[in-house]
Design a protein around this motif. Structure first.
Motif, PDB file in Angstrom:
ATOM      1  N   UNK A   1      50.438  -6.177 -22.274  1.00 40.40           N
ATOM      2  CA  UNK A   1      49.430  -6.741 -23.493  1.00 40.40           C
ATOM      3  C   UNK A   1      48.393  -5.924 -23.684  1.00 40.40           C
ATOM      4  N   UNK A   2      47.938  -5.840 -25.020  1.00 43.57           N
ATOM      5  CA  UNK A   2      46.720  -4.934 -25.216  1.00 43.57           C
ATOM      6  C   UNK A   2      45.771  -5.759 -26.316  1.00 43.57           C
ATOM      7  N   UNK A   3      44.490  -5.616 -25.861  1.00 41.00           N
ATOM      8  CA  UNK A   3      43.324  -6.108 -26.707  1.00 41.00           C
ATOM      9  C   UNK A   3      42.466  -4.977 -27.186  1.00 41.00           C
ATOM     10  N   UNK A   4      42.058  -4.930 -28.365  1.00 42.52           N
ATOM     11  CA  UNK A   4      40.746  -4.104 -28.734  1.00 42.52           C
ATOM     12  C   UNK A   4      39.985  -5.198 -29.173  1.00 42.52           C
ATOM     13  N   UNK A   5      38.667  -4.891 -28.775  1.00 40.62           N
ATOM     14  CA  UNK A   5      37.604  -5.959 -29.150  1.00 40.62           C
ATOM     15  C   UNK A   5      36.253  -5.419 -29.225  1.00 40.62           C
ATOM     16  N   UNK A   6      35.440  -6.240 -29.791  1.00 39.71           N
ATOM     17  CA  UNK A   6      33.829  -6.012 -29.885  1.00 39.71           C
ATOM     18  C   UNK A   6      33.239  -7.171 -30.050  1.00 39.71           C
ATOM     19  N   UNK A   7      31.782  -7.000 -29.631  1.00 44.72           N
ATOM     20  CA  UNK A   7      30.858  -7.781 -29.668  1.00 44.72           C
ATOM     21  C   UNK A   7      30.212  -7.695 -31.032  1.00 44.72           C
ATOM     22  N   UNK A   8      30.038  -8.585 -31.747  1.00 37.52           N
ATOM     23  CA  UNK A   8      29.045  -8.230 -32.811  1.00 37.52           C
ATOM     24  C   UNK A   8      28.238  -9.684 -33.289  1.00 37.52           C
ATOM     25  N   UNK A   9      27.355  -9.414 -34.081  1.00 33.87           N
ATOM     26  CA  UNK A   9      26.581 -10.708 -34.492  1.00 33.87           C
ATOM     27  C   UNK A   9      26.513 -10.672 -36.211  1.00 33.87           C
ATOM     28  N   UNK A  10      26.590 -11.935 -36.594  1.00 31.25           N
ATOM     29  CA  UNK A  10      26.784 -11.927 -38.161  1.00 31.25           C
ATOM     30  C   UNK A  10      25.777 -13.193 -38.421  1.00 31.25           C
ATOM     31  N   UNK A  11      25.234 -13.011 -39.515  1.00 33.05           N
ATOM     32  CA  UNK A  11      24.571 -14.506 -40.104  1.00 33.05           C
ATOM     33  C   UNK A  11      25.280 -15.702 -40.137  1.00 33.05           C
ATOM     34  N   UNK A  12      26.772 -15.503 -40.546  1.00 37.52           N
ATOM     35  CA  UNK A  12      27.440 -16.858 -40.658  1.00 37.52           C
ATOM     36  C   UNK A  12      27.947 -17.273 -39.439  1.00 37.52           C
ATOM     37  N   UNK A  13      27.837 -16.461 -38.401  1.00 39.26           N
ATOM     38  CA  UNK A  13      28.471 -16.994 -37.256  1.00 39.26           C
ATOM     39  C   UNK A  13      27.779 -16.839 -35.955  1.00 39.26           C
ATOM     40  N   UNK A  14      26.669 -15.793 -35.968  1.00 39.56           N
ATOM     41  CA  UNK A  14      25.907 -15.716 -34.641  1.00 39.56           C
ATOM     42  C   UNK A  14      26.543 -14.694 -34.040  1.00 39.56           C
ATOM     43  N   UNK A  15      26.284 -14.813 -32.645  1.00 42.25           N
ATOM     44  CA  UNK A  15      26.934 -13.593 -31.925  1.00 42.25           C
ATOM     45  C   UNK A  15      28.674 -14.129 -31.498  1.00 42.25           C
ATOM     46  N   UNK A  16      29.403 -12.992 -31.750  1.00 39.49           N
ATOM     47  CA  UNK A  16      30.783 -13.513 -31.485  1.00 39.49           C
ATOM     48  C   UNK A  16      31.631 -12.231 -30.846  1.00 39.49           C
ATOM     49  N   UNK A  17      32.841 -12.504 -30.228  1.00 38.89           N
ATOM     50  CA  UNK A  17      33.637 -11.559 -29.940  1.00 38.89           C
ATOM     51  C   UNK A  17      34.571 -11.547 -30.913  1.00 38.89           C
ATOM     52  N   UNK A  18      34.604 -10.280 -31.387  1.00 40.89           N
ATOM     53  CA  UNK A  18      35.758 -10.346 -32.660  1.00 40.89           C
ATOM     54  C   UNK A  18      36.884  -9.263 -32.036  1.00 40.89           C
ATOM     55  N   UNK A  19      38.308  -9.802 -32.342  1.00 40.97           N
ATOM     56  CA  UNK A  19      39.443  -9.195 -31.673  1.00 40.97           C
ATOM     57  C   UNK A  19      39.771  -8.464 -32.649  1.00 40.97           C
ATOM     58  N   UNK A  20      39.919  -7.312 -32.554  1.00 35.39           N
ATOM     59  CA  UNK A  20      40.544  -6.229 -33.658  1.00 35.39           C
ATOM     60  C   UNK A  20      42.115  -6.105 -33.366  1.00 35.39           C
ATOM     61  N   UNK A  21      42.530  -6.099 -32.086  1.00 36.39           N
ATOM     62  CA  UNK A  21      43.885  -5.891 -31.824  1.00 36.39           C
ATOM     63  C   UNK A  21      44.212  -6.762 -30.815  1.00 36.39           C
TER      64      UNK A  21
END
Length: 147
Positions: free
Chosen positions: A62-82
């Protein structure tokens, strides 16, 4: 996956590990070839993107591509690209183990949520995400740009 042993989840932050992940990634991203994937993954890693693999018996399952980002709508989040599990090893717990690991990372990194987009055609993935208590909370819109 052997239930008694903890899953072998590790960073894919070098060319050799990314190449080992390619057969699994190709199942999700068939528009890329191995060299294009490697070049893009290394470029994205320089910008903060992370790649993680779950390995069983020396094989990436299994594989995951991900990043941590911050958005006004959601605050700090971990976004999973793949997020993809090898089709030859599905329903063995690999996807759940990697998703659970991602959720733990999100918490450890001070994120308020884990988020991902999933193509509308990925019905089996959607069933998995819903079982794992992820909820459909918005529509994602995209438009190609000239140039």
């Amino acid at each position: 996956m052997n239930a008694a042993a903890a899953p072998d989840i590790r960073a894919a932050d070098d060319p050799a590990t990314l190449r080992a992940a390619w057969p699994v990634v190709a199942q999700l991203r068939p528009h890329l070839d191995e060299e294009a994937f490697l070049a893009q993954a290394l470029r994205q890693q320089a910008e903060g993107w992370r790649a993680t693999v779950l390995v069983e018996d020396g094989i990436v399952r299994a594989f995951a591509g991900w990043r941590v980002q911050e958005m006004l709508a959601h605050g700090r989040l971990l976004y999973v690209d793949d997020l993809v599990t090898d089709s030859a090893a599905r329903s063995a717990g690999h996807g759940k183990a990697l998703l659970d690991w991602l959720k733990a990372q999100a918490s450890a990194l001070g994120c308020r949520s884990l988020q991902l987009d999933s193509g509308t055609q990925r019905i089996d993935a959607h069933a998995f995400y819903l079982r794992e208590r992820l909820r459909i909370v918005s529509f994602h819109f995209s438009g190609a740009l000239d140039g």
